[in-house]
Design a protein around this motif. Sequence first.
Motif, PDB file in Angstrom:
ATOM      1  N   LEU A 109     125.443  63.360  62.507  1.00 19.08           N
ATOM      2  CA  LEU A 109     125.931  64.733  62.672  1.00 19.08           C
ATOM      3  C   LEU A 109     127.224  65.007  61.911  1.00 19.08           C
ATOM      4  CD1 LEU A 109     125.231  65.302  66.476  1.00 19.08           C
ATOM      5  CD2 LEU A 109     124.026  66.348  64.555  1.00 19.08           C
ATOM      6  N   PHE A 110     128.138  64.040  61.876  1.00 20.40           N
ATOM      7  CA  PHE A 110     129.496  64.335  61.423  1.00 20.40           C
ATOM      8  C   PHE A 110     129.916  63.648  60.122  1.00 20.40           C
ATOM      9  CE2 PHE A 110     129.570  64.590  66.156  1.00 20.40           C
ATOM     10  CZ  PHE A 110     129.693  65.968  66.250  1.00 20.40           C
ATOM     11  N   LEU A 111     129.249  62.552  59.742  1.00 19.18           N
ATOM     12  CA  LEU A 111     129.664  61.887  58.505  1.00 19.18           C
ATOM     13  C   LEU A 111     129.153  62.664  57.293  1.00 19.18           C
ATOM     14  CD1 LEU A 111     129.243  58.010  58.897  1.00 19.18           C
ATOM     15  CD2 LEU A 111     131.355  59.326  58.729  1.00 19.18           C
ATOM     16  N   PRO A 112     129.977  62.871  56.276  1.00 17.22           N
ATOM     17  CA  PRO A 112     129.489  63.511  55.041  1.00 17.22           C
ATOM     18  C   PRO A 112     128.482  62.599  54.341  1.00 17.22           C
ATOM     19  CG  PRO A 112     131.748  62.752  54.784  1.00 17.22           C
ATOM     20  CD  PRO A 112     131.422  62.582  56.221  1.00 17.22           C
ATOM     21  N   SER A 113     127.677  63.196  53.506  1.00 20.58           N
ATOM     22  CA  SER A 113     126.576  62.475  52.873  1.00 20.58           C
ATOM     23  C   SER A 113     127.011  61.209  52.131  1.00 20.58           C
ATOM     24  CB  SER A 113     125.831  63.414  51.914  1.00 20.58           C
ATOM     25  OG  SER A 113     124.760  62.741  51.302  1.00 20.58           O
ATOM     26  N   PRO A 114     128.090  61.236  51.321  1.00 23.42           N
ATOM     27  CA  PRO A 114     128.473  59.994  50.620  1.00 23.42           C
ATOM     28  C   PRO A 114     128.798  58.855  51.590  1.00 23.42           C
ATOM     29  CG  PRO A 114     129.559  61.889  49.651  1.00 23.42           C
ATOM     30  CD  PRO A 114     128.927  62.371  50.902  1.00 23.42           C
ATOM     31  N   LEU A 115     129.486  59.180  52.691  1.00 19.09           N
ATOM     32  CA  LEU A 115     129.838  58.141  53.656  1.00 19.09           C
ATOM     33  C   LEU A 115     128.600  57.631  54.396  1.00 19.09           C
ATOM     34  CD1 LEU A 115     133.204  59.455  55.179  1.00 19.09           C
ATOM     35  CD2 LEU A 115     132.843  57.628  53.502  1.00 19.09           C
ATOM     36  N   ARG A 116     127.663  58.535  54.664  1.00 24.59           N
ATOM     37  CA  ARG A 116     126.424  58.094  55.322  1.00 24.59           C
ATOM     38  C   ARG A 116     125.664  57.128  54.420  1.00 24.59           C
ATOM     39  NH1 ARG A 116     125.447  63.494  56.861  1.00 24.59           N
ATOM     40  NH2 ARG A 116     123.687  63.620  55.407  1.00 24.59           N
ATOM     41  N   ALA A 118     126.961  55.247  52.045  1.00 26.10           N
ATOM     42  CA  ALA A 118     127.716  53.989  51.986  1.00 26.10           C
ATOM     43  C   ALA A 118     127.475  53.153  53.241  1.00 26.10           C
ATOM     44  CB  ALA A 118     129.212  54.290  51.823  1.00 26.10           C
ATOM     45  N   ARG A 119     127.436  53.827  54.396  1.00 22.06           N
ATOM     46  CA  ARG A 119     127.195  53.104  55.653  1.00 22.06           C
ATOM     47  C   ARG A 119     125.807  52.470  55.659  1.00 22.06           C
ATOM     48  NH1 ARG A 119     124.516  54.275  60.219  1.00 22.06           N
ATOM     49  NH2 ARG A 119     125.142  53.120  62.096  1.00 22.06           N
ATOM     50  N   VAL A 120     124.790  53.198  55.190  1.00 24.65           N
ATOM     51  CA  VAL A 120     123.426  52.656  55.154  1.00 24.65           C
ATOM     52  C   VAL A 120     123.361  51.450  54.221  1.00 24.65           C
ATOM     53  CG1 VAL A 120     121.065  53.140  54.412  1.00 24.65           C
ATOM     54  CG2 VAL A 120     122.296  54.812  55.800  1.00 24.65           C
ATOM     55  N   LEU A 121     124.018  51.547  53.055  1.00 22.66           N
ATOM     56  CA  LEU A 121     124.011  50.420  52.113  1.00 22.66           C
ATOM     57  C   LEU A 121     124.676  49.188  52.714  1.00 22.66           C
ATOM     58  CD1 LEU A 121     124.877  52.329  48.804  1.00 22.66           C
ATOM     59  CD2 LEU A 121     122.666  51.328  49.438  1.00 22.66           C
ATOM     60  N   TRP A 122     125.815  49.415  53.357  1.00 22.47           N
ATOM     61  CA  TRP A 122     126.532  48.302  54.006  1.00 22.47           C
ATOM     62  C   TRP A 122     125.674  47.703  55.126  1.00 22.47           C
ATOM     63  CZ3 TRP A 122     130.603  45.260  53.304  1.00 22.47           C
ATOM     64  CH2 TRP A 122     131.118  44.556  54.397  1.00 22.47           C
ATOM     65  N   HIS A 123     125.024  48.563  55.849  1.00 22.84           N
ATOM     66  CA  HIS A 123     124.206  48.142  56.979  1.00 22.84           C
ATOM     67  C   HIS A 123     122.969  47.380  56.512  1.00 22.84           C
ATOM     68  CE1 HIS A 123     123.169  49.638  61.305  1.00 22.84           C
ATOM     69  NE2 HIS A 123     123.458  48.360  61.249  1.00 22.84           N
ATOM     70  N   ALA A 124     122.464  47.735  55.334  1.00 15.82           N
ATOM     71  CA  ALA A 124     121.226  47.132  54.840  1.00 15.82           C
ATOM     72  C   ALA A 124     121.418  45.720  54.319  1.00 15.82           C
ATOM     73  CB  ALA A 124     120.629  48.011  53.735  1.00 15.82           C
ATOM     74  N   ALA A 125     122.643  45.368  53.967  1.00 11.63           N
ATOM     75  CA  ALA A 125     122.890  44.066  53.337  1.00 11.63           C
ATOM     76  C   ALA A 125     122.350  42.890  54.159  1.00 11.63           C
ATOM     77  CB  ALA A 125     124.381  43.904  53.066  1.00 11.63           C
ATOM     78  N   PRO A 126     122.608  42.800  55.494  1.00 14.41           N
ATOM     79  CA  PRO A 126     122.077  41.655  56.260  1.00 14.41           C
ATOM     80  C   PRO A 126     120.550  41.601  56.274  1.00 14.41           C
ATOM     81  CG  PRO A 126     123.802  42.790  57.501  1.00 14.41           C
ATOM     82  CD  PRO A 126     123.463  43.651  56.336  1.00 14.41           C
ATOM     83  N   PHE A 127     119.896  42.755  56.350  1.00 14.00           N
ATOM     84  CA  PHE A 127     118.433  42.770  56.365  1.00 14.00           C
ATOM     85  C   PHE A 127     117.872  42.288  55.032  1.00 14.00           C
ATOM     86  CE2 PHE A 127     119.560  45.831  59.655  1.00 14.00           C
ATOM     87  CZ  PHE A 127     118.690  45.499  60.682  1.00 14.00           C
ATOM     88  N   LEU A 128     118.482  42.746  53.938  1.00 16.40           N
ATOM     89  CA  LEU A 128     118.024  42.317  52.622  1.00 16.40           C
ATOM     90  C   LEU A 128     118.254  40.823  52.425  1.00 16.40           C
ATOM     91  CD1 LEU A 128     119.377  45.310  50.491  1.00 16.40           C
ATOM     92  CD2 LEU A 128     117.031  44.939  51.297  1.00 16.40           C
ATOM     93  N   TYR A 129     119.379  40.327  52.918  1.00 12.07           N
ATOM     94  CA  TYR A 129     119.682  38.899  52.777  1.00 12.07           C
ATOM     95  C   TYR A 129     118.662  38.049  53.535  1.00 12.07           C
ATOM     96  CZ  TYR A 129     121.977  34.429  53.559  1.00 12.07           C
ATOM     97  OH  TYR A 129     122.251  33.094  53.643  1.00 12.07           O
ATOM     98  N   ARG A 130     118.311  38.468  54.772  1.00 16.27           N
ATOM     99  CA  ARG A 130     117.348  37.693  55.558  1.00 16.27           C
ATOM    100  C   ARG A 130     115.975  37.699  54.888  1.00 16.27           C
ATOM    101  NH1 ARG A 130     120.121  39.869  60.294  1.00 16.27           N
ATOM    102  NH2 ARG A 130     118.606  41.575  60.453  1.00 16.27           N
TER     103      ARG A 130
END
Length: 695
Positions: A109-116, A118-130
């Motif tokens: 709801l509140f994060l601007p698109s670039p930050l969202r 960036a958050r998804v990319l950061w969040h995806a790193a562990p899944f991609l690594y596994r």
Amino acid sequence: MKAKILHASSNRLRIQILQTHMTLQQADLLEAYLLAQPGVHRATVHERTRCAILHHAGNQAALLDAIRRFSYTAPAVTALAPMHSSRPLNRRYQEKLVGKVLWKGACALFLPSPLRIARVLWHAAPFLYRGLRQMRRRKMKVEILDALSIGLSLVRRDFCTAGSVMFLLEIGELLEEWTHKKSVEDLARSMALGIDRVWRKTPQGEVLTPLSQIQAGDAIAVRMGSVIPLDGFVLEGEVMVNQASLTGESIPVAKRPGTAVYAGTVIEEGDCVIQATQSSGQSRYDKIVAMIEQSERLKSQAESQASHLADRLVPYTLAGSAVCLLLTRNVSRALSVLMVDFSCALKLSMPLAVLSAMREASTYHMTVKGGKYLEAIAQADTIVFDKTGTLTHACPVVVDVIPFGGRDRDEMLTVAACLEEHFPHSMANAVVRAAKERGLRHDEMHSKVEYLVAHGISSTVNGEKVVIGSAHFVFEDEKCTVPPAEQARFDTLPPEYSHLYLAISGELAAVVCISDPLRAEARAVVQALRGLGVRKLVMLTGDSERTAHAIAGQLDVDEYHAEVLPEDKARFVEAERASGHTVMMIGDGINDSPALSAANVGIAIRDGAAIAREIADVTLAADDLYELVMLRRIAAGLMRRISFNYRFVIGFNGLLIGLGVAGLLPPATSATLHNLSTLCVSLHSMTNLLPESRR
């Protein structure tokens, strides 16, 4: 304590405690206090809302008065504090779950698109690594499918779909972890003896000492009515120990200096000093506890099967996506197939179904130590019952009084009750209770009473010496005789009962026949279990053949075995398993422990031996044997739910894959419907298995 009634009916009461804040410890104290009130059979306290919900069958005015008198600091209340509480664990995971959901919503709801992004990319790193790690190991696991779904979504710049997939995977992992830790805590709580401190004998006298500080060789004073806290042997004193759980008999066992005693048994008469043979962390009891805690028995088989199935479907999903791409040359269609993985729904709904079934079982006062035992209960075709304390109450009652020498039956029962009322062991209580039920007054008729622990009672009534007790005491120690003309009658005393002998002036005056009665609901429960698909019901007992035959006839079991030793019970269970049967064993004693371990699922009565409870996979309060019927229905309902979940997940997601290949569903819609179906099947898994009519 001040409280406000929010809702009241004939058997349900909902109140709110008028205080600004309730701690977890206060909620535990209040719940324990409410459960201890007469007529209350269920009580739940919600610390966040400061509300208590009570289901009761007693006087509501008396219950409200008890609530009014409640105080957190009263000694009688603090003594009720549970040794282990699941509230901190539940609070921690509830906060994690709510926090994760709120954070996901706030970011959307509140994060601007670039930050969202960036958050998804950061969040995806562990899944991609596994996923990459599994590929390097050349193992086709669900982690590869998760990584591909997330990775391809990121490549296509579909960050919303990638975020949703990761969110659902994390929720599933959190719920699975919560399920496992809660199972471990429930097991630890059910294994507790409830003893924190003991009286240690020292040269300076008795010192109240924490149990954890007791070492091998320490002397401990244990008094009448107390639980023996450690394995050891008697140093001083003679006591009667309630070992229905140890011997399979309802009659207390005499313990004299030099005899062994075991943790969890109860002293019914006398006081003694025992010497601990091992420290509190090394006793046989604690070794069994440690063995169970270190095992993998808590792992839910349904969860394992779901995980393995999800892994086995990975190659087919990848192949389907590749074939779709080759045939259609359409990346969007291929991605629609890849988006619909089976992992989320299978891994999320199965732990929830198992946790929900275990929670529902706990509402019937049943503690299930792992999901796989519910599966074994559902599949069981053979049920083996111990008799004493399981099918019977392990509470002696007087069946008959047989007078000798022309004496009056009621008069002899009056004399027996007059002597026995001073010594409240189980057989004495049965005699006194029988006299009261027959309206016989037993005023003081005797002189000073001499009581010999584990032998009997000697006194004088109307100038005549009167003794009552065991055959050894009456006939061997006191040299009493049977009236010659009634020797044949004495020889034909019913052997299915225990006998208490009363002699006056050296001659047998009466024999009190005592029995351990069958539970009123036992026969109906046996019939109900047959109706639920159990093909073979067996009773095993250490009692005599005649007693076992009489009980088996009342129950209508398929077979019974009398005068069996603990190892005989275990061998019988092992033989049944070897012949292809799934065996459920129900018992309450130390003597049942080997059989409980040998069975596919062992069920112990909560009021039985501590060791039996620890070895068993399920514990029952057994206020009513119908709990077994409820347990079977819950287990069967869980298996049906798991089967439905499998069919729904495979069928619905297979349909989504088909529509995606046909080009009727774009990847985003495919992912949305997949996530929605996962949520629906998970919510369904959390509902009660038994309808209200069955409950």
